[in-house]
Design an enzyme around this catalytic site. Structure first.
Site, PDB file in Angstrom:
ATOM      1  N   HIS A  10      14.412  39.376  -1.163  1.00 41.80           N
ATOM      2  CA  HIS A  10      15.231  39.539  -2.367  1.00 41.80           C
ATOM      3  C   HIS A  10      14.622  38.738  -3.514  1.00 41.80           C
ATOM      4  O   HIS A  10      14.414  39.250  -4.614  1.00 41.80           O
ATOM      5  CB  HIS A  10      16.655  39.032  -2.130  1.00 41.80           C
ATOM      6  N   CYS A  42      22.546  42.281   3.969  1.00 43.13           N
ATOM      7  CA  CYS A  42      24.008  42.176   3.916  1.00 43.13           C
ATOM      8  C   CYS A  42      24.672  43.522   4.183  1.00 43.13           C
ATOM      9  O   CYS A  42      25.894  43.592   4.389  1.00 43.13           O
ATOM     10  CB  CYS A  42      24.457  41.634   2.557  1.00 43.13           C
ATOM     11  N   THR A 111       9.357  33.302   1.097  1.00 42.12           N
ATOM     12  CA  THR A 111       9.186  33.670   2.499  1.00 42.12           C
ATOM     13  C   THR A 111      10.516  33.831   3.235  1.00 42.12           C
ATOM     14  O   THR A 111      10.532  34.195   4.416  1.00 42.12           O
ATOM     15  CB  THR A 111       8.338  32.609   3.217  1.00 42.12           C
ATOM     16  N   TYR A 157      29.686  35.141   8.444  1.00 38.92           N
ATOM     17  CA  TYR A 157      29.921  36.438   7.810  1.00 38.92           C
ATOM     18  C   TYR A 157      29.308  37.595   8.592  1.00 38.92           C
ATOM     19  O   TYR A 157      29.967  38.602   8.864  1.00 38.92           O
ATOM     20  CB  TYR A 157      29.365  36.428   6.384  1.00 38.92           C
ATOM     21  N   SER A 271       7.198  20.418  -5.674  1.00 38.68           N
ATOM     22  CA  SER A 271       6.563  19.131  -5.991  1.00 38.68           C
ATOM     23  C   SER A 271       5.061  19.264  -6.187  1.00 38.68           C
ATOM     24  O   SER A 271       4.397  18.301  -6.565  1.00 38.68           O
ATOM     25  CB  SER A 271       6.853  18.116  -4.880  1.00 38.68           C
ATOM     26  N   ASP A 274       1.855  24.269  -9.963  1.00 39.89           N
ATOM     27  CA  ASP A 274       1.524  25.699  -9.892  1.00 39.89           C
ATOM     28  C   ASP A 274       2.019  26.385  -8.618  1.00 39.89           C
ATOM     29  O   ASP A 274       1.643  27.527  -8.335  1.00 39.89           O
ATOM     30  CB  ASP A 274       0.012  25.942 -10.047  1.00 39.89           C
ATOM     31  N   LEU A 297      21.834  32.796   0.251  1.00 35.61           N
ATOM     32  CA  LEU A 297      22.633  33.932  -0.210  1.00 35.61           C
ATOM     33  C   LEU A 297      21.762  34.842  -1.058  1.00 35.61           C
ATOM     34  O   LEU A 297      20.911  34.354  -1.820  1.00 35.61           O
ATOM     35  CB  LEU A 297      23.828  33.460  -1.048  1.00 35.61           C
TER      36      LEU A 297
END
Length: 453
Positions: A10, A42, A111, A157, A271, A274, A297
């Site tokens: 997503h 979902c 990922t 859920y 941290s 790029d 989510l």
């Protein structure tokens, strides 16, 4: 500028599409180990339950669509290693076995996450399945055809939605969870209890407060689930225990939470210079507590992916944080929650108050006027809104989106009492039930001076 993206989740799809629009001259290369992209996990329970007939509607992008944007999409390519100091990737083509090296100027890590798989005796038996991606959903549907009894492990859920789907398909179902009630991370007992009652009315076995210890099988297929309180005879097991971030590639190279979630700043920068990250592989800022947390989510993912693109070259748009807002429909129950539950607030040792209202959402003179239960949690000292839950037979879940905005903007329960909402008998009462919650929580006024008539 060469931009490499690892994972077309997503967050990845959102980042890729927006990056392609914002930087048309950039070279964008996407590496995805699977043979499909952008699957809406979902929607798995809807697909398994037969509500969604055509699974292709659960994909909102494709390699072809990305190609049209000028993006090079390398499907079935696995990243073996990342060197963030030298800005190099080691890649394997899973179809040919070829390995090669690639470089980047900017790296986007999306990922995602993977289901938690416990190390238990018998875990490798056939018919013990995961529930995450498109291939999983097809396997579940195929295996469920011949199964008479299905056991779902995990009452979050996804687990709860699958239980409903299997029961509606005529299966005997058992739901196992180590907690003593379902959906305990999202709802307080007075809300989750209503769903449990519906499950029991449908003949679903609730094995709550039980921990799975092992699996036993016959002819290589699972036949029993062994818990700390007994055993359950079953044909099929679906593991829905939870998710952990897929971040091994960057371990030791960027800051992470103890569970491996990548820590990003408000501009999605890790941290390491790029290197950007977004979605289920990352931590998020949780506004109700101000802490950095892991809350996987889809809504968080698409927002973060969009922000990666906007901040890739120059810091332009900061992340506003999340309330972990979510919704669910189980049988006739429409449920939604945002922010802290009363139980979660106590776990965080936050001094809170809570107000619960039971009302009809619109005037009783209307042909129907379903009841609504709304609970609002707020800080005892500052009276700042921290969380809310709603349940009703009518779909009133959008009210939780309103309260999410209120929490994000640090409003108080007293301000909620007098927020301007419209009145129309088809939809609500002169005092909207959100106002009513605020009004009920208003402190009394102390009058020290006697009133004279």
């Amino acid at each position: 500028m060469k931009i490499a993206v690892i994972g077309c989740t997503h967050a990845g799809t959102s980042a890729i599409v927006n990056t392609a629009h914002l930087y048309p001259d950039a070279e964008i290369v996407v590496y995805e180990r699977n043979d499909n992209i952008s699957f809406l996990s979902c929607g798995i329970a809807l697909y398994v339950g037969g509500v969604v007939k055509d699974p292709h509607g659960l994909f909102y992008s494709s390699p072809q669509k990305l190609d049209e944007l000028g993006v090079t999409t390398r499907m079935r390519h696995d990243i073996l290693a990342v060197d963030t100091d030298r800005k190099k990737l080691q890649v394997k083509n899973l179809d040919t076995g070829e390995t090669f090296e690639d470089t980047y100027d900017k790296l986007i890590v999306t990922t995602g996450s993977w289901p938690i798989v416990p190390k238990l005796d018998g875990i490798d038996l056939d018919n013990i399945l995961l529930c995450k991606n498109y291939n999983h959903s097809n396997t579940i549907i195929e295996k469920a055809k011949d199964a008479k009894h299905i056991t779902v492990v995990g009452a979050g859920y996804i687990g709860v939605e699958l239980v409903e789907a299997f029961e509606m398909n005529g299966k005997q179902v058992t739901l196992i969870d180590s907690a003593d009630r379902i959906l305990n991370k999202y709802l307080d007992p007075e809300f989750s209890g209503k769903i449990e009652d519906s499950f029991r009315e449908k003949g679903i076995e609730m094995a709550l407060g039980q921990t799975v210890k092992a699996f036993e099988g016959t002819d290589g297929k699972v036949s029993k689930v062994i818990t700390d309180q007994g055993e359950i005879v079953t044909d099929l097991v679906i593991l829905c225990i939870g998710f952990r971030p897929n971040t091994e590639l960057l371990k030791g190279q960027v800051d992470m939470l103890p569970n491996g979630a990548i820590v990003v700043d408000s501009y999605m920068q890790t941290s390491k210079e790029d290197v950007f990250a977004a979605g289920d592989c990352c931590s998020v800022l949780y506004n109700p507590t101000g802490k950095t947390m892991y809350i996987p989510l889809a809504t968080n993912a698409v927002r973060m992916g969009t922000l990666v693109a906007r901040n890739l070259v120059k810091r332009t748009t900061p992340y506003m944080g999340t309330q972990g807002t979510s919704g669910l429909k189980i049988y006739e129950h429409n449920i939604a929650s945002t922010g802290l539950t009363e139980g979660a607030a106590k776990d965080e040792e936050i001094a809170i108050e809570a107000v619960t209202i039971h009302d009809h959402y619109r005037p009783e003179f209307m042909p129907t006027a379903e009841e609504v239960t709304l609970k609002v949690v707020y800080d005892r000292d500052t009276r700042r809104l921290l969380g809310a839950q709603v349940i009703s037979r009518a779909d009133l879940t959008q009210s939780i989106n309103t309260l999410s905005v209120c929490i994000q903007n640090r409003m108080t329960i007293d301000q909620l009492a007098f927020v301007d909402f419209f009145f129309q008998p088809h939809y609500n009462k002169p005092w909207n039930y959100l106002n009513s919650a605020g009004l009920q929580a208003l402190p009394p006024i102390e009058v020290n001076t006697p009133m004279h008539v």
